[in-house]
Scaffold this motif. Structure first.
Motif, PDB file in Angstrom:
ATOM      1  N   SER A 186    -105.648 -56.448  57.831  1.00 45.75           N
ATOM      2  CA  SER A 186    -106.960 -56.471  57.181  1.00 45.75           C
ATOM      3  C   SER A 186    -106.890 -56.925  55.732  1.00 45.75           C
ATOM      4  CB  SER A 186    -107.605 -55.079  57.237  1.00 45.75           C
ATOM      5  OG  SER A 186    -107.970 -54.743  58.553  1.00 45.75           O
ATOM      6  N   LYS A 209    -116.705 -45.335  53.687  1.00 48.39           N
ATOM      7  CA  LYS A 209    -115.856 -45.378  52.487  1.00 48.39           C
ATOM      8  C   LYS A 209    -114.981 -44.135  52.380  1.00 48.39           C
ATOM      9  CE  LYS A 209    -115.858 -46.073  47.487  1.00 48.39           C
ATOM     10  NZ  LYS A 209    -114.772 -45.083  47.281  1.00 48.39           N
ATOM     11  N   CYS A 255    -121.625 -51.297  63.646  1.00 51.14           N
ATOM     12  CA  CYS A 255    -122.191 -51.568  62.323  1.00 51.14           C
ATOM     13  C   CYS A 255    -123.693 -51.819  62.430  1.00 51.14           C
ATOM     14  CB  CYS A 255    -121.503 -52.766  61.681  1.00 51.14           C
ATOM     15  SG  CYS A 255    -119.816 -52.456  61.094  1.00 51.14           S
ATOM     16  N   ASP A 259    -106.086 -55.400  53.042  1.00 50.84           N
ATOM     17  CA  ASP A 259    -106.735 -54.476  52.114  1.00 50.84           C
ATOM     18  C   ASP A 259    -105.726 -53.743  51.236  1.00 50.84           C
ATOM     19  OD1 ASP A 259    -105.546 -52.854  53.992  1.00 50.84           O
ATOM     20  OD2 ASP A 259    -107.376 -51.803  54.587  1.00 50.84           O
ATOM     21  N   LYS A 272    -116.571 -59.229  58.858  1.00 52.89           N
ATOM     22  CA  LYS A 272    -116.203 -59.097  57.452  1.00 52.89           C
ATOM     23  C   LYS A 272    -117.383 -58.483  56.699  1.00 52.89           C
ATOM     24  CE  LYS A 272    -112.848 -62.855  57.370  1.00 52.89           C
ATOM     25  NZ  LYS A 272    -111.680 -61.977  57.327  1.00 52.89           N
ATOM     26  N   THR A 273    -117.521 -57.176  56.852  1.00 52.89           N
ATOM     27  CA  THR A 273    -118.608 -56.454  56.201  1.00 52.89           C
ATOM     28  C   THR A 273    -118.081 -55.747  54.965  1.00 52.89           C
ATOM     29  OG1 THR A 273    -118.144 -54.470  57.480  1.00 52.89           O
ATOM     30  CG2 THR A 273    -119.737 -56.012  58.406  1.00 52.89           C
ATOM     31  N   ASN A 274    -118.988 -55.424  54.079  1.00 49.46           N
ATOM     32  CA  ASN A 274    -118.632 -54.573  52.954  1.00 49.46           C
ATOM     33  C   ASN A 274    -118.770 -53.135  53.430  1.00 49.46           C
ATOM     34  OD1 ASN A 274    -118.101 -53.410  50.521  1.00 49.46           O
ATOM     35  ND2 ASN A 274    -120.077 -53.918  49.603  1.00 49.46           N
ATOM     36  N   ALA A 275    -117.766 -52.682  54.189  1.00 51.75           N
ATOM     37  CA  ALA A 275    -117.863 -51.367  54.831  1.00 51.75           C
ATOM     38  C   ALA A 275    -118.036 -50.248  53.808  1.00 51.75           C
ATOM     39  CB  ALA A 275    -116.625 -51.114  55.682  1.00 51.75           C
ATOM     40  N   GLU A 276    -117.551 -50.467  52.577  1.00 50.61           N
ATOM     41  CA  GLU A 276    -117.671 -49.423  51.572  1.00 50.61           C
ATOM     42  C   GLU A 276    -119.126 -49.138  51.216  1.00 50.61           C
ATOM     43  OE1 GLU A 276    -115.679 -51.964  51.426  1.00 50.61           O
ATOM     44  OE2 GLU A 276    -113.648 -51.104  51.413  1.00 50.61           O
ATOM     45  N   SER A 277    -120.031 -50.013  51.608  1.00 50.40           N
ATOM     46  CA  SER A 277    -121.445 -49.756  51.343  1.00 50.40           C
ATOM     47  C   SER A 277    -121.981 -48.640  52.229  1.00 50.40           C
ATOM     48  CB  SER A 277    -122.271 -51.033  51.563  1.00 50.40           C
ATOM     49  OG  SER A 277    -122.239 -51.428  52.925  1.00 50.40           O
TER      50      SER A 277
END
Length: 319
Positions: free
Chosen positions: A257, A225, A167, A259, A215-220
């Motif tokens: 996760s 995504k 990341c 999700d 805990k990242t906002n991976a969708e960014s």
């Protein structure tokens, strides 16, 4: 046994060379938490596994370890692609090799001010088994205690740290080649976090609330995504040609996760994408097969064929 398919496990994007990004990716290949480490750690744990009753755990570790071989190939080839080609140099077979290329650029001048000079001095514009500062990969990285809960805990930590570093590398570069591969590895690292967390959960360890790490906002990350929307973080492959893997007894149920996805281990392997070989690099004095060498190879092949025929008779192609 292991079999190799003439495909990459994920597509390598087209883009421009970027030696600095290539060097950052070396951490994800040969660093302490890189793909060479995960590959060797899981394969050694699987080879040394004891206890037939715990076969599903061995199969899970072995399946992930086998996938890591393909990750080493993917990230190593990506590094090679990021190094392949010196800007403004368009050498031809007829050019003197000590003459600057098109635009006045010396063929390998980029090696002096960006990335890792060893990529050009000893690697012929290719990946090396080192980290981002040139330290050789070490077998001392491998953790194999023989204690199943300890090994699984260590594997979760390894996948989590590898994902964290990828990341960070993603944020270091906007190169499409690097980001495409990083996104795939970020998502698959999360899948492997899920695998080992689920295994711990089955042993009564309440680990799942911590995941995913980081805990990242991976969708960014748009490339990430796209893969998350395909549910790639919740799949695990067996790579088992005989259909005897029992990893699915563990890798199932709700994802650790949290999700909303369900884990699935029903696929033998991902479909993969066609692999290609880079063109020869004249400026690296690695021109591939010249006419003399091709003639020598042909002569050697004919000698070997004659020797085979002397033992077994004419082959179908020569009869």
């Amino acid at each position: 046994m292991y079999f190799h398919a003439q495909t990459w496990i994920n597509e390598i994007a087209d883009g421009e060379p970027d030696p600095a990004a290539a060097n950052a990716l070396q951490e994800g290949l040969g660093g302490q938490f890189g793909e060479m480490r995960t590959m060797m750690q899981y394969l050694f744990q699987a080879m040394n596994f004891r206890g037939p009753a715990a076969k599903p755990y061995r199969d899970l570790i072995q399946g992930v370890g086998t996938e890591e071989i393909s990750h080493v190939e993917l990230i190593g080839t990506t590094i090679s692609r990021l190094l392949d080609g010196s800007p403004e140099y368009t050498g031809k077979l007829t050019d003197p090799l000590d003459t600057p290329g098109a635009g006045g650029a010396t063929p390998l001048n980029i090696a002096l001010d960006s990335g890792n000079i060893h990529h050009y001095l000893v690697g012929a514009q290719g990946a090396l088994p080192v980290d981002s500062v040139g330290n050789p990969w070490s077998g001392s990285y491998v953790y194999n205690s023989g204690n199943l809960p300890l090994d699984l805990l260590y594997n979760v930590m390894l996948e989590s740290t590898g994902r964290l570093q990828k990341c960070r590398i993603y944020e270091m570069t906007d190169n499409a080649v690097a980001r495409g591969t990083l996104a795939y590895l970020i998502v698959r690292d999360q899948a492997h976090e899920n695998a080992y967390a689920k295994a711990l959960e089955s042993l009564g360890v309440n680990w799942n609330k911590l995941l995913p790490i980081p805990k990242t906002n991976a969708e960014s990350f748009p490339e990430v995504k796209k893969l998350l929307d395909l549910g790639l973080q919740s799949k695990q492959y067996s790579f088992d040609l005989d259909g005897e893997s029992e990893a699915g007894k563990i890798f199932r149920g709700p994802s650790p996760s949290n999700d909303g996805t369900e884990l699935s281990a029903t696929e033998q392997a991902p479909p993969g994408v066609p692999s290609t070989i880079s063109p020869e690099r004249l400026e690296e004095f690695s021109p591939g097969l010249d006419a003399d060498l091709l003639e020598l190879i042909q002569a050697t092949a004919e000698l070997e064929l004659d020797e085979i025929q002397s033992y077994y008779g004419p082959t179908s192609s020569s009869s």
